[in-house]
Design a protein around this motif. Structure first.
Motif, PDB file in Angstrom:
ATOM      1  N   GLY A  69      41.397  42.479  25.441  1.00 56.00           N
ATOM      2  CA  GLY A  69      40.021  42.553  25.956  1.00 56.00           C
ATOM      3  C   GLY A  69      39.904  43.408  27.192  1.00 56.00           C
ATOM      4  N   GLY A  70      39.315  42.821  28.232  1.00 52.63           N
ATOM      5  CA  GLY A  70      39.124  43.534  29.488  1.00 52.63           C
ATOM      6  C   GLY A  70      37.754  44.149  29.604  1.00 52.63           C
ATOM      7  N   GLU A  97      44.278  38.138  33.899  1.00 51.75           N
ATOM      8  CA  GLU A  97      45.552  38.456  34.536  1.00 51.75           C
ATOM      9  C   GLU A  97      45.578  39.794  35.259  1.00 51.75           C
ATOM     10  OE1 GLU A  97      48.802  37.902  31.872  1.00 51.75           O
ATOM     11  OE2 GLU A  97      48.091  35.965  31.134  1.00 51.75           O
ATOM     12  N   VAL A  98      44.510  40.559  35.165  1.00 49.84           N
ATOM     13  CA  VAL A  98      44.446  41.833  35.902  1.00 49.84           C
ATOM     14  C   VAL A  98      43.226  41.859  36.817  1.00 49.84           C
ATOM     15  CG1 VAL A  98      44.300  44.345  35.733  1.00 49.84           C
ATOM     16  CG2 VAL A  98      45.705  43.077  34.111  1.00 49.84           C
ATOM     17  N   LEU A  99      42.037  41.819  36.231  1.00 50.03           N
ATOM     18  CA  LEU A  99      40.818  41.962  37.028  1.00 50.03           C
ATOM     19  C   LEU A  99      40.613  40.790  37.985  1.00 50.03           C
ATOM     20  CD1 LEU A  99      38.482  43.336  34.239  1.00 50.03           C
ATOM     21  CD2 LEU A  99      39.476  44.617  36.119  1.00 50.03           C
ATOM     22  N   ASN A 100      40.996  39.587  37.588  1.00 52.80           N
ATOM     23  CA  ASN A 100      40.843  38.433  38.475  1.00 52.80           C
ATOM     24  C   ASN A 100      42.019  38.248  39.422  1.00 52.80           C
ATOM     25  OD1 ASN A 100      38.406  37.870  37.282  1.00 52.80           O
ATOM     26  ND2 ASN A 100      39.170  36.242  35.963  1.00 52.80           N
ATOM     27  N   GLU A 137      39.489  48.180  39.498  1.00 55.03           N
ATOM     28  CA  GLU A 137      38.072  48.375  39.218  1.00 55.03           C
ATOM     29  C   GLU A 137      37.746  48.104  37.755  1.00 55.03           C
ATOM     30  OE1 GLU A 137      34.061  49.196  39.678  1.00 55.03           O
ATOM     31  OE2 GLU A 137      35.630  48.772  41.161  1.00 55.03           O
ATOM     32  N   SER A 138      38.666  48.458  36.864  1.00 54.49           N
ATOM     33  CA  SER A 138      38.478  48.189  35.437  1.00 54.49           C
ATOM     34  C   SER A 138      39.835  48.146  34.764  1.00 54.49           C
ATOM     35  CB  SER A 138      37.594  49.258  34.775  1.00 54.49           C
ATOM     36  OG  SER A 138      38.255  50.510  34.753  1.00 54.49           O
ATOM     37  N   SER A 139      39.891  47.461  33.650  1.00 61.47           N
ATOM     38  CA  SER A 139      41.099  47.399  32.827  1.00 61.47           C
ATOM     39  C   SER A 139      40.685  46.968  31.440  1.00 61.47           C
ATOM     40  CB  SER A 139      42.116  46.426  33.414  1.00 61.47           C
ATOM     41  OG  SER A 139      43.297  46.415  32.635  1.00 61.47           O
ATOM     42  N   GLU A 140      41.023  47.765  30.437  1.00 63.31           N
ATOM     43  CA  GLU A 140      40.509  47.502  29.103  1.00 63.31           C
ATOM     44  C   GLU A 140      41.476  48.007  28.047  1.00 63.31           C
ATOM     45  OE1 GLU A 140      36.224  47.951  26.770  1.00 63.31           O
ATOM     46  OE2 GLU A 140      36.642  49.131  28.563  1.00 63.31           O
ATOM     47  N   ALA A 141      41.642  47.229  26.975  1.00 65.65           N
ATOM     48  CA  ALA A 141      42.467  47.646  25.845  1.00 65.65           C
ATOM     49  C   ALA A 141      41.653  48.541  24.922  1.00 65.65           C
ATOM     50  CB  ALA A 141      42.981  46.429  25.092  1.00 65.65           C
TER      51      ALA A 141
END
Length: 597
Positions: free
Chosen positions: A420-421, A441-444, A450-454
């Motif tokens: 997700g992300g 586990e990344v954004l929080n 600033e962003s992280s997405e699969a």
């Protein structure tokens, strides 16, 4: 309650004058800003024009009780003696006589017509093009129907029982079929030249005007493998829409001035291109790099999708015509598709407009070679320093997975949903993926993320699975490391049952929700038939999603990152793409590759 009014401001200003030494005081300017209305003013003799006070004056607010305010607006004994206001058509003051009301009503009847235009009147009978108003139980469940014309063009449709339909053409033609040094970027120009001048319509403006009259809209899009033209139109106008569609696909003029206009659009698009798009393009080019290090022909999937500015000078109207005739107008590689239209009607329209498309060899290129050549994943690196509005550094890392025909397709989609992300800011709510792994586990966890997405990218013979992210330039190395750690975690640690169940449910929800859209249904039908020769229904797709296991998820990640046990050497190389104002902190591709060895 607080009440501010010109009358209250006048009284307060008068009091302030005395406190400041009379008319010559500091606030005399405020009094001079009250001016009587001109004699020609439509208001009565007590109205004033108020000029905004100077900035040194404080606002005046009067405070009163609700009971006092009600008493202030209550009618007094003199109201009955007032003359009725001729502009008070709603008689708010309650002072108009029955004769006055009748007179105003007659005036309004003379000025405002209440009879419908004959064109707008309800017809005595239901038009034949409107489906019968019957209960749901009397309707058959819509299914995808497929037919083939004598020349090889396939026709597919699915009923929606609505008043609007979508019809269009999809073809196996994309940027992968371009030739280095000859027509790189021509596919992009072909998309931009859609619904321009044709044999029947001298200008694109005439097509746009005609579509406005019919209540429709036109769309065109292209990818590395397929081209799409479609028209969204009111159902009774499907015949006229198909005529416009056939004109655009089969008989475009493609004038030189139109090509020059399209070149200008390419230049503007390049100037405004989002950094995420640049990063995605770089990722694709690096993942399927040239096999010949001496500078040979680019692999088909490694060719740019958007026309490079340096290639514009090679583009001409004849270049576009040659590309279309060689790759777009192949009957067996075309699908006439419709959503919200009966299959028999669509077959009749397709026969009328597309039956004269000549036969061709779908597997042969204009030079006699193979038209489609499988691309081989190489891995690599793409770096681009460019000015961005937010000054963030974007990083994307990907590995190879199976393509459209792979048994890993559905598990890979579940894996992407599990990761997700998104952006660091989200309004939340159901379906936003706030409980996906990259959010948790990344954004929080990292305030600087600033962003992280699969993401995934699928093609006929290959695909990509990866994670992208953005951060301040000084955190470029940390972001790259976090992305690598989460890809590695997929290959070494089984996903939790709760995560997997949530990902499967969310993917099923996304699929079913998207297919509620008529345009998405149209596109799904066309692309599946072009790719597989058939269409898989939503029930079958959901069953496949439900059957994905956590063992499949881990096996996909292991093969992507470390290859199979039969592979020799260090394993697959990662593909790294980074774009931003300052990318100096992002590690090199070689260093990133060493992390996985």
């Amino acid at each position: 309650s607080a009440v501010a009014s010109p009358a209250a401001a006048t009284a307060a200003t008068s009091g302030a004058l005395s406190a400041n030494g009379g008319p010559g005081g500091a606030r005399s300017e405020g009094r001079r800003r009250w001016q009587s209305a001109s004699p020609s003013s439509p208001h009565d003799e007590t109205s004033f024009e108020y000029l905004y006070p100077t900035r040194t004056e404080m606002p005046v607010i009067s405070r009163t009780l609700a009971s006092e305010a009600a008493a202030a607006v209550a009618p007094d004994s003199t109201d009955a003696a007032k003359k009725p206001r001729l502009d008070d058509r709603f008689d708010d003051s309650g002072s108009m006589s029955e004769a006055d009301r009748s007179r105003f009503l007659e005036v309004e009847r003379a000025q405002i017509g209440t009879s419908l235009d004959p064109v707008m009147r309800v017809a005595p009978k239901v038009p034949s093009f409107i489906p019968p108003n019957v209960p749901v139980s009397a309707l058959s469940v819509p299914t995808t129907e497929i037919s083939t014309l004598p020349n090889g063009v396939r026709v597919a449709s699915q009923e929606t029982y609505g008043q609007v339909c979508t019809v269009g053409v999809l073809a196996n033609a994309g940027s992968r079929y371009e030739t280095d040094g000859v027509n790189v970027g021509v596919n992009h120009l072909t998309e931009l030249l859609a619904f321009r001048s044709t044999a029947e319509f001298p200008t694109g403006a005439e097509i746009a005007e005609r579509m406005d009259e019919m209540g429709g809209a036109t769309f065109a899009s292209s990818s590395r493998e397929q081209m799409l033209y479609c028209v969204d139109i009111l159902r009774p106008n499907a015949d006229a829409a198909m005529d416009i569609l056939a004109e655009t696909v089969l008989r475009p003029r493609i004038e030189e001035w139109e090509v020059e206009d399209a070149k200008k659009v390419v230049e503007f698009q390049t100037m405004d291109m989002m950094p995420e798009v640049r990063m995605g393009e770089g990722l694709q080019v690096a993942a399927y790099g040239k096999l010949d290090e001496s500078g040979g022909e680019s692999q088909q999937l490694g060719k740019p999708h958007f026309c490079p500015l340096e290639e514009l000078s090679k583009m001409s109207a004849q270049t576009v015509r040659d590309f279309r005739s060689s790759h777009l107008l192949i009957p067996s590689e075309m699908v006439i598709c419709g959503a919200g239209i009966s299959h028999s009607e669509l077959v009749d329209l397709a026969t009328q407009h597309f039956s004269d498309v000549s036969e061709g060899n779908p597997n042969e290129a204009p030079d006699g070679g193979a038209r489609t050549v499988d691309s081989k994943y190489t891995g690599g690196e793409y770096r681009m320093e460019v000015k961005t509005l937010d000054e963030f550094t974007r990083v994307a890392m990907a590995f190879e997975v199976g393509g459209w025909h792979s048994s890993d397709l559905v598990p890979t989609c579940v894996l992407q949903t599990l990761l997700g992300g998104g952006s660091s800011f989200s309004a939340g709510g159901p379906g936003k993926g706030m409980y996906s792994r990259l959010y948790r586990e990344v954004l929080n966890r990292y305030h600087w993320a600033e962003s992280s997405e699969a993401f995934t990218s699928f093609h006929a013979e290959s695909g990509l699975l990866g994670i992208s992210g953005s951060c301040p330039p000084q955190k470029g190395r940390d972001m790259t490391r976090v992305i690598a750690e989460h890809l590695h975690k997929l290959a070494t640690t089984p996903v939790a049952d709760e995560e997997l169940e949530r990902a499967r449910n969310m993917l099923k929800c996304n699929v079913l929700t998207q297919l509620e859209s008529r345009l998405v249904l149209f596109e799904d039908i066309g692309r599946q038939i072009l790719t597989y020769g058939k269409r898989e229904d939503a029930e079958t797709m959901c069953a496949r999603i439900e059957g994905v296991t956590k063992e499949q998820i881990r096996d996909i990640a292991r093969r992507a990152l470390y290859g199979t046990y039969d592979d020799e050497g260090p394993g697959p190389l990662p593909t790294l793409s980074t774009v931003g104002d300052d990318i100096s902190q992002v590690p090199s591709g070689e260093e990133v590759a060493s992390w996985f060895r």
